[in-house]
Design a protein around this motif. Structure first.
Motif, PDB file in Angstrom:
ATOM      1  N   LEU A   1      -5.817  -3.979  -3.654  1.00  0.00           N
ATOM      2  CA  LEU A   1      -6.356  -3.682  -2.724  1.00  0.00           C
ATOM      3  C   LEU A   1      -5.532  -1.812  -3.382  1.00  0.00           C
ATOM      4  O   LEU A   1      -4.268  -1.832  -3.649  1.00  0.00           O
TER       5      LEU A   1
ATOM      6  N   PHE B   1     -12.672  -3.618   2.917  1.00  0.00           N
ATOM      7  CA  PHE B   1     -11.520  -4.029   4.205  1.00  0.00           C
ATOM      8  C   PHE B   1     -11.408  -3.174   4.957  1.00  0.00           C
ATOM      9  O   PHE B   1     -10.701  -2.198   4.280  1.00  0.00           O
TER      10      PHE B   1
ATOM     11  N   LYS C   1       1.912  -4.833  11.568  1.00  0.00           N
ATOM     12  CA  LYS C   1       1.318  -5.119  10.579  1.00  0.00           C
ATOM     13  C   LYS C   1      -0.116  -4.693  11.065  1.00  0.00           C
ATOM     14  O   LYS C   1      -0.429  -4.116  11.222  1.00  0.00           O
ATOM     15  N   LEU C   2      -0.142  -4.586   9.074  1.00  0.00           N
ATOM     16  CA  LEU C   2      -1.285  -4.903   9.365  1.00  0.00           C
ATOM     17  C   LEU C   2      -3.007  -5.906   9.183  1.00  0.00           C
ATOM     18  O   LEU C   2      -2.540  -6.476   8.847  1.00  0.00           O
TER      19      LEU C   2
ATOM     20  N   PHE D   1      -6.684  -7.624   8.765  1.00  0.00           N
ATOM     21  CA  PHE D   1      -7.547  -7.363   8.101  1.00  0.00           C
ATOM     22  C   PHE D   1      -8.810  -8.160   8.617  1.00  0.00           C
ATOM     23  O   PHE D   1      -8.665  -8.813   8.976  1.00  0.00           O
ATOM     24  N   GLY D   2      -9.903  -6.826   8.575  1.00  0.00           N
ATOM     25  CA  GLY D   2     -11.123  -7.529   8.907  1.00  0.00           C
ATOM     26  C   GLY D   2     -11.312  -8.446   7.930  1.00  0.00           C
ATOM     27  O   GLY D   2     -10.838  -8.841   6.097  1.00  0.00           O
ATOM     28  N   GLY D   3     -12.909  -9.608   7.271  1.00  0.00           N
ATOM     29  CA  GLY D   3     -13.454 -10.001   6.668  1.00  0.00           C
ATOM     30  C   GLY D   3     -13.927  -9.130   5.272  1.00  0.00           C
ATOM     31  O   GLY D   3     -13.813 -10.417   4.223  1.00  0.00           O
ATOM     32  N   GLY D   4     -14.375  -7.959   5.238  1.00  0.00           N
ATOM     33  CA  GLY D   4     -14.276  -7.415   4.151  1.00  0.00           C
ATOM     34  C   GLY D   4     -15.564  -7.711   4.301  1.00  0.00           C
ATOM     35  O   GLY D   4     -17.196  -8.841   4.385  1.00  0.00           O
TER      36      GLY D   4
ATOM     37  N   TYR E   1       6.462  -7.019   2.447  1.00  0.00           N
ATOM     38  CA  TYR E   1       5.426  -7.631   3.065  1.00  0.00           C
ATOM     39  C   TYR E   1       4.760  -8.638   1.833  1.00  0.00           C
ATOM     40  O   TYR E   1       4.704  -8.349   0.907  1.00  0.00           O
TER      41      TYR E   1
ATOM     42  N   TYR F   1       0.928 -11.146   2.039  1.00  0.00           N
ATOM     43  CA  TYR F   1       0.013 -11.090   2.588  1.00  0.00           C
ATOM     44  C   TYR F   1      -0.702 -11.728   1.395  1.00  0.00           C
ATOM     45  O   TYR F   1      -0.700 -11.954   0.905  1.00  0.00           O
TER      46      TYR F   1
ATOM     47  N   GLN G   1      -4.265 -14.101   0.228  1.00  0.00           N
ATOM     48  CA  GLN G   1      -6.284 -14.071   0.251  1.00  0.00           C
ATOM     49  C   GLN G   1      -6.916 -15.236  -0.449  1.00  0.00           C
ATOM     50  O   GLN G   1      -6.978 -15.393  -1.951  1.00  0.00           O
TER      51      GLN G   1
ATOM     52  N   LYS H   1     -10.931 -13.924   4.926  1.00  0.00           N
ATOM     53  CA  LYS H   1     -10.251 -12.623   4.803  1.00  0.00           C
ATOM     54  C   LYS H   1      -8.296 -12.403   4.086  1.00  0.00           C
ATOM     55  O   LYS H   1      -7.887 -13.693   3.995  1.00  0.00           O
ATOM     56  N   VAL H   2      -8.164 -10.885   4.166  1.00  0.00           N
ATOM     57  CA  VAL H   2      -6.533 -10.869   3.870  1.00  0.00           C
ATOM     58  C   VAL H   2      -5.400 -11.638   5.200  1.00  0.00           C
ATOM     59  O   VAL H   2      -6.067 -10.322   6.552  1.00  0.00           O
TER      60      VAL H   2
ATOM     61  N   PHE I   1      -1.851 -11.541   6.681  1.00  0.00           N
ATOM     62  CA  PHE I   1      -0.407 -11.094   6.774  1.00  0.00           C
ATOM     63  C   PHE I   1      -0.205 -12.364   7.153  1.00  0.00           C
ATOM     64  O   PHE I   1      -0.001 -13.469   8.022  1.00  0.00           O
TER      65      PHE I   1
ATOM     66  N   GLU J   1       8.885  -9.862  11.159  1.00  0.00           N
ATOM     67  CA  GLU J   1       7.823 -10.842  11.572  1.00  0.00           C
ATOM     68  C   GLU J   1       6.818 -11.677  11.146  1.00  0.00           C
ATOM     69  O   GLU J   1       6.734 -11.665   9.490  1.00  0.00           O
TER      70      GLU J   1
ATOM     71  N   PHE K   1      -0.495 -11.456  -1.689  1.00  0.00           N
ATOM     72  CA  PHE K   1      -0.159  -9.842  -2.283  1.00  0.00           C
ATOM     73  C   PHE K   1       1.171  -9.519  -1.815  1.00  0.00           C
ATOM     74  O   PHE K   1       1.293  -9.699  -0.025  1.00  0.00           O
TER      75      PHE K   1
END
Lengths: 114, 115
Positions: A44, A90, A101-102, A104-107, B33, B35, B37, B42-43, B45, B56, B91
């Motif tokens: 990414l 994404f 935290k981030l 994400f959308g599904g891409g 962090y 993550y 996939q 989707k990615v 957390f 968290e 990731f």
């Protein structure tokens, strides 16, 4: 539930065509917005980001995105794509309401035909 | 350009085995962090880590998962007893500070295949 939505799962287009990828989020309050790109076999990478100020953000490789607060949207655009833009894109949102935290959308998989 | 490095790039393991995925964040970064996939999804957390403790975690990060920063440079994700559904790309990411510039730098990922 709070979420990030990308409207298109797959997009196929020819070189020199214009690209627009939709992204909507459902968080209220302050948000930071991002577009990441994942080229085939690679990690990414950050394409562009919005924190504040001018809602039209320019990123790398000719990409730009527009933050429209009233529509909770952050759509990605490129006027003329190249074969090398073939990748998965994404959208991601960091919202105070969702913790630090981030999300994400599904891409969206984009295939650019040469 | 500084980067986040992850090892291994691909690991194949049997169900029930322990797996450790390693990450070396960017040296001056303080927030870390993981993550994941799952193929075609989707990615997601998993966990964030700051000041040597978890800050968290998501509901995915159950008792089978743990993270550690054993030596001040590595940041590891351990899965104690892998399940088929743990197969995914994992990731690692890091960022410098807690400021509004919340930009994560991602590693190339570690692909885990559980058989």
């Amino acid at each position: 539930a709070q979420s990030v939505s990308q409207h298109n799962h797959h997009v196929i287009l020819s070189e020199a065509a214009s690209l627009e990828l939709g992204c909507n989020y459902s968080y209220g309050g302050t948000v930071n917005l991002f577009w990441y790109v994942q080229y085939p076999g690679q990690h990414l990478q950050l394409l562009l980001k919005y924190f504040s100020g001018d809602p039209l953000v320019k990123g790398i490789k000719g990409f730009e995105a527009e933050f429209i607060k009233s529509k909770f949207s952050f759509n990605l655009r490129k006027p003329s794509v190249q074969w090398s833009d073939t990748a998965e894109y994404f959208c991601a949102v960091n919202a105070k309401a969702a913790g630090n935290k981030l999300t994400f959308g599904g891409g969206t998989r984009v295939l650019v035909k040469p | 350009e500084p980067e986040v490095t992850q090892t291994p790039s691909h690991q194949v393991t049997q169900m029930g085995q322990e797996v450790i995925l390693r990450c070396v964040p960017i040296s001056n970064h303080l927030y870390f962090y993981w993550y994941r996939q799952i193929l075609g999804q989707k990615v997601e957390f998993l966990v964030s880590f700051y000041n040597n403790e978890i800050s968290e975690k998501s509901e995915i990060f159950d008792d089978q998962f743990s993270v550690e920063r054993p030596d001040g440079s590595n940041f590891t994700l351990k899965i104690r007893s892998t399940k088929l559904e743990d197969s995914a790309m994992y990731f690692c990411a890091s960022r410098e500070s807690a400021s509004g510039a919340n930009v994560l730098t991602f590693g190339a990922g570690s692909r885990l295949t559980v058989l």
